[in-house]
Design a protein around this motif. Structure first.
Motif, short mmCIF file in Angstrom:
data_model
loop_
_atom_site.label_atom_id
_atom_site.label_comp_id
_atom_site.label_asym_id
_atom_site.label_seq_id
_atom_site.Cartn_x
_atom_site.Cartn_y
_atom_site.Cartn_z
N GLU B 9 -3.39 -8.20 2.14
CA GLU B 9 -2.60 -7.10 1.61
C GLU B 9 -3.12 -6.64 0.25
OE1 GLU B 9 1.58 -7.49 2.99
OE2 GLU B 9 2.02 -6.74 0.98
N THR B 10 -3.50 -7.60 -0.58
CA THR B 10 -4.00 -7.29 -1.92
C THR B 10 -5.28 -6.47 -1.86
OG1 THR B 10 -3.20 -9.49 -2.46
CG2 THR B 10 -4.43 -8.33 -4.17
N VAL B 13 -4.58 -2.89 -0.58
CA VAL B 13 -3.97 -2.02 -1.59
C VAL B 13 -5.02 -1.60 -2.62
CG1 VAL B 13 -2.30 -1.94 -3.49
CG2 VAL B 13 -1.65 -2.93 -1.28
N LEU B 16 -7.25 0.97 -1.08
CA LEU B 16 -6.54 2.25 -0.94
C LEU B 16 -6.46 2.96 -2.29
CD1 LEU B 16 -3.58 1.28 1.43
CD2 LEU B 16 -5.54 2.73 1.99
N LYS B 17 -6.24 2.20 -3.33
CA LYS B 17 -6.18 2.79 -4.66
C LYS B 17 -7.54 3.34 -5.06
CE LYS B 17 -2.09 0.38 -6.32
NZ LYS B 17 -1.47 -0.63 -7.19
N LEU B 27 -5.31 0.67 7.57
CA LEU B 27 -3.86 0.72 7.30
C LEU B 27 -3.14 1.41 8.46
CD1 LEU B 27 -1.69 0.38 4.80
CD2 LEU B 27 -1.87 2.85 4.75
N VAL B 64 0.16 5.68 -3.16
CA VAL B 64 -0.16 4.24 -3.19
C VAL B 64 -0.33 3.71 -4.61
CG1 VAL B 64 -2.67 4.43 -2.94
CG2 VAL B 64 -1.48 2.43 -2.02
N TYR B 67 2.70 2.01 -5.81
CA TYR B 67 3.14 0.75 -5.20
C TYR B 67 2.89 -0.41 -6.16
CZ TYR B 67 2.92 -3.52 -2.48
OH TYR B 67 3.08 -4.81 -2.07
N ALA B 69 2.94 -4.34 -6.30
CA ALA B 69 2.95 -5.54 -5.45
C ALA B 69 3.90 -6.62 -5.97
CB ALA B 69 1.54 -6.09 -5.32
N LEU B 74 4.02 -4.79 0.86
CA LEU B 74 3.54 -3.44 1.15
C LEU B 74 4.36 -2.80 2.28
CD1 LEU B 74 1.40 -1.21 0.78
CD2 LEU B 74 -0.01 -2.40 2.46
N TRP B 77 7.70 -1.40 1.24
CA TRP B 77 7.53 -0.13 0.52
C TRP B 77 7.27 1.00 1.51
CZ3 TRP B 77 2.87 2.80 -0.43
CH2 TRP B 77 2.99 3.78 -1.43
#
Lengths: 279, 180
Positions: B9-10, B13, B16-17, B27, B64, B67, B69, B74, B77
């Motif tokens: 997940e980390t 994210v 995505l960022k 995703l 995103v 978001y 964490a 995730l 959210w």
């Protein structure tokens, strides 16, 4: 606080499902930072809901993804064409992909940092070496200077002794041994007298220590009368030149007040010796 | 899916960022089904729900950066984005016009709790369906229709405190049902 009751109050479920009031949300988020067990309960229920939704997943029409990719096409990062490396993956649950550019720069940055640290250490090492050597050099320089100085002193002394030797060995000089008088038997002194040039040299063989306010004075006996032949100062190195004397038959030393006397204090006579004419 | 890469997940994210396209593809592939489930439970119309889902992913992509964490998972959210987007559509005029037989916003007091129909087999709905009626209404109005506890209290003419307690009890029971 009673975290157990709080956890079992249903607020966590409200929060995760998005039906909690703003006050409840604020309170829960604050408590999450203070009580790990509340945070854990929140995460646990979130996972339950996630798993439930995953298990009940309904595949959307493929058009949705196509539309999305088209709609967002301009918003994706432009990929670097440069070498892309992805770590090979074995376990589907635990895979990592590394961004190529980031990886390269991380590597370069790490290498640069290592080089910098190594250079700093080397610099420090060299600098401390330099300091060490410098200190040693300074010490040697000082030592050399002091050796040179004492060498000079020895040279002067040697010259003095050489001169003394010349006088002692010179046949023109007569050796007059002055022996201790009764009560002063421990005292001895020597006078070298040149009857031609009239030079008088004194050699302190062994004399009692002089009190602070007193001084030895040499007398020559000329025609039966004492003549001042000079005050004896610090005369440890070789011979000391005193006053010139003509026609001496004997020499004597008395202890006089500092600065000397015109007439000898015969009661304070220490040594006496007559000149043996050997011509 | 030919893509065998799996992100944590980390990592996901983070990528995505960084606006990574393949991460976004991942995703979508990974979560679209679960999020479609969330949307469909609120918007039963598949076509409309597909549009909502697309909008949801656009929102996820564009937001995103917001978001955090540390505040939660995730999926939680994303699920909230999906639910809110669905409820927005549910409450929109065009939606209500299309649902000719129902006038939710205008006659919500009468219809409260009775809109559960053909979506009973989908996701949380399925679970909620097995709750007792007085709980079912509260979950329906709050979770599926997005009414605040205050609004529900007025709609059902029940004291706010009662709404609060009852809703919490309903959710606790729902939790047990979901777990099993």
């Amino acid at each position: 606080m009673d975290t157990r009751a709080y956890i079992e109050s249903g607020i966590i479920e409200s929060y995760i499902l998005g039906v909690a009031s703003p006050e409840e949300i604020a309170e829960l988020e604050l408590l999450c930072t203070q009580y790990p067990e509340i945070k854990a309960a929140v995460d646990a229920f979130a996972l339950v809901i996630e798993q439930q939704a995953m298990a009940g997943a309904i595949t959307p029409p493929p058009a949705v993804k196509e539309n999305l990719m088209q709609q967002l096409a301009g918003e994706f990062a432009v990929k670097q064409p440069a070498a892309i490396f992805t770590l090979p993956t074995t376990n589907a649950n635990d895979n990592i992909s590394i961004q190529p550019a980031a990886g390269y720069w991380k590597f370069a940055a790490a290498a640069a940092v290592i080089l910098l640290v190594a250079s700093a250490i080397l610099n420090f090492y060299l600098y401390s070496n330099y300091q060490n050597t410098n200190t040693k050099y300074e010490a040697l320089l000082t030592e050399k200077n002091s050796l040179q100085a004492s060498n000079g002193a020895y040279q002067t002394r040697l010259n003095l002794l050489q001169q003394s030797m010349d006088i002692v060995q010179n046949p023109a000089y007569t050796l007059v041994a002055l022996n201790g008088l009764p009560g002063k038997e421990n005292n001895h002194a020597t006078v070298y007298w040149n009857s031609t040039s009239h030079d008088v040299y004194f050699l302190s063989t062994k004399m009692d220590k002089v009190p602070q306010d007193k001084q030895y004075q040499l007398w020559a006996i000329v025609n039966g009368k004492p003549v001042d032949a000079g005050l004896i100062g610090d005369c440890t190195d070789g011979l000391c030149k005193l006053k010139s004397i003509e026609g001496a038959s004997a020499f004597a030393i008395t202890l006089e007040p500092k600065g000397g006397s015109i007439n000898p204090t015969t009661s304070a006579m220490f040594v006496l010796g007559s000149v043996n004419k050997q011509s | 899916m030919p893509d065998t890469i799996k992100y944590t997940e980390t990592e996901l994210v983070l990528l995505l960022k960084e606006r990574d396209q393949s991460a976004f593809g991942y995703l979508y592939d990974n979560y679209s089904g679960a999020l479609f489930n969330i949307v469909l439970a609120i918007i039963p119309d598949r076509e409309l729900a597909s549009d909502v889902l697309q909008e949801v992913f656009v929102k996820i992509w564009r937001q995103v950066a917001l978001y955090d964490a540390t505040k939660g998972r995730l999926f939680t959210w994303m699920m909230n984005i999906a639910r809110n987007a669905s409820i927005d559509v549910l409450r929109s005029k065009s939606y209500n016009n299309s649902q000719q037989n129902r006038e939710l916003t205008e006659n919500v007091y009468a219809n409260a709790g009775t809109t559960v129909t053909n979506t009973d087999k989908i996701g949380l709905r399925k679970v909620v369906h097995s709750l007792k009626d007085e709980y079912k209404i509260l979950v329906e109005l709050s979770y599926f229709e997005g009414y605040t506890q205050d609004e529900i209290s007025k709609m059902l003419n029940i004291p706010l405190g009662t709404v609060k307690t009852r809703l919490r009890n309903a959710l606790l029971q729902l939790r047990e049902l979901v777990k099993n």
